[in-house]
Write a protein that holds these residues in place. Structure first.
Motif, PDB file in Angstrom:
ATOM      1  N   ARG A   1      -5.064  -1.779  -4.758  1.00 47.14           N
ATOM      2  CA  ARG A   1      -6.175  -1.473  -3.649  1.00 47.14           C
ATOM      3  C   ARG A   1      -6.997  -2.383  -3.465  1.00 47.14           C
ATOM      4  NH1 ARG A   1      -5.979   3.746  -6.351  1.00 47.14           N
ATOM      5  NH2 ARG A   1      -7.268   3.190  -8.081  1.00 47.14           N
ATOM      6  N   ARG A   2      -7.352  -3.424  -4.704  1.00 48.85           N
ATOM      7  CA  ARG A   2      -8.175  -4.668  -4.462  1.00 48.85           C
ATOM      8  C   ARG A   2      -7.342  -5.588  -3.508  1.00 48.85           C
ATOM      9  NH1 ARG A   2      -8.002  -6.581  -9.328  1.00 48.85           N
ATOM     10  NH2 ARG A   2      -9.293  -4.689 -10.025  1.00 48.85           N
TER      11      ARG A   2
ATOM     12  N   ALA B   1       0.904  -1.257   0.043  1.00 50.35           N
ATOM     13  CA  ALA B   1      -0.191   0.114  -0.066  1.00 50.35           C
ATOM     14  C   ALA B   1       0.949   1.206   0.059  1.00 50.35           C
ATOM     15  CB  ALA B   1      -1.026  -0.046   1.256  1.00 50.35           C
TER      16      ALA B   1
ATOM     17  N   GLU C   1      -5.372   0.113  -9.373  1.00 50.47           N
ATOM     18  CA  GLU C   1      -6.601  -0.494  -8.552  1.00 50.47           C
ATOM     19  C   GLU C   1      -6.235  -1.987  -8.235  1.00 50.47           C
ATOM     20  OE1 GLU C   1     -10.151  -1.370  -7.856  1.00 50.47           O
ATOM     21  OE2 GLU C   1      -9.386   0.793  -8.364  1.00 50.47           O
TER      22      GLU C   1
ATOM     23  N   CYS D   1      -5.058  -5.057  -1.235  1.00 49.29           N
ATOM     24  CA  CYS D   1      -4.950  -4.502   0.098  1.00 49.29           C
ATOM     25  C   CYS D   1      -6.349  -4.311   0.823  1.00 49.29           C
ATOM     26  CB  CYS D   1      -4.262  -3.074  -0.175  1.00 49.29           C
ATOM     27  SG  CYS D   1      -2.634  -2.844  -0.436  1.00 49.29           S
ATOM     28  N   ALA D   2      -7.392  -4.393   0.041  1.00 46.48           N
ATOM     29  CA  ALA D   2      -8.766  -4.473   0.725  1.00 46.48           C
ATOM     30  C   ALA D   2      -8.983  -5.925   1.225  1.00 46.48           C
ATOM     31  CB  ALA D   2      -9.770  -4.259  -0.394  1.00 46.48           C
TER      32      ALA D   2
END
Length: 69
Positions: A59-60, A41, A56, A62-63
């Motif tokens: 982000r996916r 991140a 993107e 790390c979510a």
């Protein structure tokens, strides 16, 4: 008069250290995955492009929760 069964209904006590070892390995794997996602991140967009990753995608990843691969 009935005799006791030779097979125990529960696993032997010798298996306990193995189970503990497996669980500690799993916890270590989850913690390592959590740390890797924190590091991911923090990478800036320029370096992500060098790695071939889109913001993107990062982000996916790390979510996800720590237990998800």
């Amino acid at each position: 008069m009935t005799t006791a069964s030779t097979s125990a209904p529960f696993p032997s006590r010798r298996s306990f250290p193995f189970v503990t070892w497996i669980r500690s390995r799993q916890l270590a794997r989850w913690y390592d995955r959590h740390l890797q996602r924190l590091d991911l991140a923090e990478i800036d967009d320029h370096l992500l492009r060098d790695l071939g990753l889109a913001p993107e995608d990062v982000r996916r990843e790390c979510a996800k929760s720590f237990w998800q691969a």
